[in-house]
Design an enzyme around this catalytic site. Sequence first.
Site, short mmCIF file in Angstrom:
data_model
loop_
_atom_site.label_atom_id
_atom_site.label_comp_id
_atom_site.label_asym_id
_atom_site.label_seq_id
_atom_site.Cartn_x
_atom_site.Cartn_y
_atom_site.Cartn_z
N GLY A 1 -17.42 10.44 4.37
CA GLY A 1 -16.52 9.79 5.75
C GLY A 1 -14.82 10.07 5.39
CB ALA A 2 -12.50 11.42 3.91
N GLY B 1 14.24 -11.92 14.70
CA GLY B 1 13.38 -12.76 15.11
C GLY B 1 12.68 -11.46 16.58
N GLY B 2 12.28 -11.78 17.94
CA GLY B 2 11.96 -11.25 18.49
C GLY B 2 13.27 -9.85 18.80
#
Length: 529
Positions: A419-420, A184-185
Site C-alpha cells: 500500500g505504501a 492558550g487559544g
Amino acid sequence: MTEEYTLPFVPAGDGDIPRLDELRLRKELAATGPDPTATERQHARGKLTARERLALLLDPDSFTELEPLRRHRATGFGLEHSRPYTDGVVAGWGTVDGRIVFVYAHDFRIFGGALGEAHAEKIHKVMDLAISAGAPLVSLNDGAGARIQEGVAALAGYGGIFRRNTAASGVIPQISVMLGPCAGGAAYSPALTDFVLMVRGTAQMFITGPDVVTAVTGETVTRDGLGGADVHAERSGVAHFVHDDEAGCLADVRYLLSFLPQNNRELPPVVPTDDPVERRCPALAELVPETGTTPYDVRAVIAEIADDGAYLEIQERWAANVVIALARMDGHTVGFVANQPQCLAGTLDIAASEKAARFVQMCDAMNIPLITLLDVPGFLPGVGQEHGGIIRHGAKLLYAYCNATVPRISIVLRKAYGGAYIVLDSRSVGADLALAWPTNEIAVMGAQGAANVVFRKQIAAAADPAAARAELVARYARELMHPYYAAERGLVDDVIDPADTRAVLIRSLIMLRAKHAEPPVRKHGNPPQ
C-alpha cells in the site's frame, strides 16, 4: 509607561504648523515605544524589540506602518491610566527581496504583547489587506495571550484572527515566527498557518501552562519542557524550523519566502542558475546501494539532483523516516517527498504520513510541482500503529496526492512495496509520470514474504524446506519483481539510468509546466482526520 506617552507642549504658530509638529511627535512616540528600561528588559531576555525584528526581516527602508497612532478604548481595571500608541502590535507591509510582504509584530514591552480589542483590529486589518493584495503574511509572535482587563472583547479578537487564517489558507503563504511565549487559544493561529519557526530558549507554545498541568495532573514540567522549540521540533511536529537566535530565524524566513509564490494565482519566483539542465549525476549509483536493505541518506540524492546542491528541509527532526524539502530544478521551485532509509528503514508510519500529507497539500495550493522519491518497504507494522489509526492517518497522504493538481513525478529508486507504493504518488493515483531506476522492485511485498504466502504448502511438503524456500523466493523475484515488470504493464513510464535523473526530471517538468487540471465541482472535500 503613561508618562512616556504624554504629548509634550507644542507652541502655537501660523497655519497648520502646530498640527504637523504634533503629528510628528505622536509618530515619534509610537516608534520609540515605552520607556528605555522596558527595552533593556527585552534585550536582557535575549530578545529583540518588534521594530528591530522587522528591520532584520524586511528590505531596508521598505516598511510602511499601519495605524501607528492606534490606542485602546478600555476604561477600567487600570487601563485608563495607560494608553500607549500602537497598543502593543506593530503592523504594516514591506518588501523581502523586492516582493511585498505583510507583517505584524507583537511588542512585548507594551502590556506584554497581550491582545486587546484595538490590538486585534490592527491585526485583522493587515490580514485583510494581505488577502486582498495577494501577498504573504508573516507574524512575529511574542505575546502574553488575551488581555484579561478587556474580557471577552479580547477573546473575540482571536476569533477574528482564526477566521482570517482559515480564509487565507491555500490563498497566500502564511508564516508564523515564534519569538516569545504563545499560550492558550493564541497558539491556534500559528497552527493554522503554513510554517512555524521557533527560537530555542525564548519561544514556547502550549494550550495550558506548566502550573495548570501540575495542578490537574500532578506532573512537574518547565515551560521549555512543555512547549519549547525542541519539543515541538522533535515530538509534536508543530515547529517546522528551530533556530538558536532571532537573526538566523528571520534570515531563514527570507530564504523560505524565496521559494514561495505571492499567492495561489502565481507561480513561485524563478532564480537563474548556472547548473546545467543536462548535468549527469553518476554519483547517484554510488549513493544508493543496490541491496535493498542497506541504509543510505536520501538527502544526498536530493542534493545531487537539485540546482547547485541546495535544498531547504522542512520538519527535519520530526518523523525523520520521510524527508520533505523545497529545492529548485532549472531555477524553478519544486517540492521533494522522499523515504529516508536511515530511519525506520524508510517505512511510513502515522507521523510520516501526516508530515508528508500536509506538505503535499501546501505544494499543491502554492503551485509547486512535486517529485516523490520512493524507497519504501511498506507501512510500519505494530499494534501501536494500528490502534493509533494508521489507516486513517495513512489515508491523509493518499487523499493529498489524489487531490493534487500540480505536476507530479515519482521515481522508484529501489523498492516500493504494498500500500505504501500506491500511496506515494503511484501512476494509479494520478502521477503524471512514474519513473524507476534499474534497481527497482515494485510488488505487493518482498520476495521472502510473498514466497512464504504463495508457496506455503510446497515449502512445508519439501524434503528440504530451507532449500525449497530459497529456490521459490528466487523464482518469485525473477518472474514478478524484475526491474521491468511494472514498465511492461504500463505502470512505469520508463526505467532510466540514475545518472540521467536530473535531466529527465527537468525535461519532464518543462513539459508539465503548462499542465491544467480542473478539479471536480464541489464545496470542498471531506479528507480523513
